[in-house]
Enzyme design. Sequence first.
Site, PDB file in Angstrom:
ATOM      1  N   ASP A  43       0.835  -1.214   0.000  1.00  0.00           N
ATOM      2  CA  ASP A  43       0.000   0.000   0.000  1.00  0.00           C
ATOM      3  C   ASP A  43       0.869   1.262   0.000  1.00  0.00           C
ATOM      4  OD1 ASP A  43       0.794  -0.062   2.628  1.00  0.00           O
ATOM      5  OD2 ASP A  43      -1.224  -0.071   3.490  1.00  0.00           O
ATOM      6  N   GLU A 173       9.073  -4.131  10.555  1.00  0.00           N
ATOM      7  CA  GLU A 173       9.461  -2.814  10.019  1.00  0.00           C
ATOM      8  C   GLU A 173       9.957  -1.901  11.131  1.00  0.00           C
ATOM      9  OE1 GLU A 173       6.768  -0.956   7.252  1.00  0.00           O
ATOM     10  OE2 GLU A 173       7.893   0.932   7.297  1.00  0.00           O
TER      11      GLU A 173
HETATM   12  O1  KIV Z   1       3.391  -1.119   1.617  1.00  0.00           O
HETATM   13  C1  KIV Z   1       4.557  -1.529   1.616  1.00  0.00           C
HETATM   14  O2  KIV Z   1       5.359  -1.249   0.732  1.00  0.00           O
HETATM   15  C2  KIV Z   1       4.963  -2.383   2.723  1.00  0.00           C
HETATM   16  C3  KIV Z   1       6.411  -2.715   2.838  1.00  0.00           C
HETATM   17  C4  KIV Z   1       7.151  -1.561   3.345  1.00  0.00           C
HETATM   18  C5  KIV Z   1       6.647  -3.927   3.659  1.00  0.00           C
HETATM   19  O3  KIV Z   1       4.164  -2.760   3.517  1.00  0.00           O
END
Ligand code: KIV
Length: 256
Positions: A43, A173
Amino acid sequence: MKATISKIRSMKGKEKITMLTAYDYFTAKAMDEEGIDIILIGDSLGMVVLGYENTLSVTVDDIMRHTGAVARASKNALIVADMPVNSYNDNESAALNAEAFIKSGADNVKIENNPEIAKFLVENNFEVMAHIGLTPQTITDFKVQGKEKSSEIKLINLAKELENAGCYSIVLECVPAMLAKKITESISIPTIGIGAGPYCDGQVLVVNDILGLYDKLSPKFVKKYADLGKEMKNAFKSYIKDVKQGNFPKEEHSFH
Ligand code: KIV
């Protein structure tokens, strides 16, 4: 050969798992051909492609459309669709939206936190990747998570709950490297880090960040592998100059 959940699970402790985001056909095709293990339609699409300030405006339709493009390009990578905010507020909508992502071409889905929804999805035959630590759908203050003892314990317990719920992997994260190591060692499913140091079972980054195509944020954990933003600007500048000065098109670009 097409990656499977059991292959990804079996890589824990043996071979690092590589994962990148992609949102379009050509980018996905290039990383798939180079052997990436997992492609995430994140997202982060909201910020790096659609121009929003954060991920909160991304809709189910957005993720479906981009999942289709990525899936059409990918022969081997496991395709993960990120469930956007408010698409898994309750069991019924979670299952309905997960089904829509699978129909668009995803192999499985990713959700932030939420062991109860993860368990429900797994019981209903969806494979689930979890995401903990800095989870942008609920935390807008972008800072390292799990620094205090109490939040460290909370994150370790949450990872265990998500494993017990049946998730096949967990994205960590923005957590301290030693906490990521503890989590990685305390669960039997792979951890995939982003801003989580070198001890995770795999690594994910946003493709626009590694290609130098997003300059609004430059987190410490990103490694830039190319500067395509600069290359693009140079190409646009040359094109504009050529056309303005009558240097393009020329005889060799014309039909007779
Ligand atoms: O939305 C995204 O790109 C993510 C990654 C950072 C894991 O969730």
